[in-house]
Motif scaffolding. Structure first.
Motif, PDB file in Angstrom:
ATOM      1  N   LEU A   6       0.836  -1.200   0.000  1.00  0.00           N
ATOM      2  CA  LEU A   6       0.000   0.000   0.000  1.00  0.00           C
ATOM      3  C   LEU A   6       0.870   1.248   0.000  1.00  0.00           C
ATOM      4  N   ALA A  10       0.900   3.941  -3.025  1.00  0.00           N
ATOM      5  CA  ALA A  10       0.374   5.274  -2.746  1.00  0.00           C
ATOM      6  C   ALA A  10       1.463   6.344  -2.694  1.00  0.00           C
ATOM      7  N   VAL A  43      -5.703   2.646  -1.172  1.00  0.00           N
ATOM      8  CA  VAL A  43      -4.696   3.389  -1.941  1.00  0.00           C
ATOM      9  C   VAL A  43      -5.237   4.766  -2.281  1.00  0.00           C
TER      10      VAL A  43
END
Length: 122
Positions: A6, A10, A43
């Motif tokens: 993640l 991101a 995200v």
């Protein structure tokens, strides 16, 4: 996905993801072994929080935007509470600009006075 996945997707650190979670901005699911799992919606949330923090909003001030996303909106800033948060941040920026403008004027006056005094002493 795992927390490191993640974070990478991101564009933040794992520490940032943990902070967002501690602030209640993320609510990961837990696997049977206790591992946190995240999905594509997480995200989007993390990217949104990152963008809002870069605008000077606090983590707390991002809540309306995240709630707007969680309500099923494609954009985090189309809900009335998000618009109010934008207006509040703009007012904060305007106040800061005013404060800095006054500070600059005071400093400019002090500089001019000091230079004038110095010139008179020579």
């Amino acid at each position: 996905m795992r927390i490191s996945d993640l974070a990478a997707e991101a564009g933040v650190t794992v520490k940032a993801v943990r902070y967002y979670e501690a602030q209640g901005l993320l609510k990961p699911r837990r696997e049977a072994n206790g591992y946190r799992t995240y999905d594509a919606d997480d995200v989007v949330v993390v990217r949104e929080v990152k963008a809002l923090l870069s605008l000077g909003l606090t983590a707390e001030q991002t809540y309306p935007f995240i709630e707007c996303l969680r309500a099923g909106n494609e954009r985090a800033d189309v809900c009335p509470a998000s618009l109010t948060a934008y207006r509040t941040r703009i007012a904060d920026v305007d106040r800061r600009i005013s404060e800095l403008t006054e500070l600059r004027a005071r400093l400019t006056d002090l500089l001019a006075d000091a230079e004038s005094w110095r010139t008179r002493q020579l």
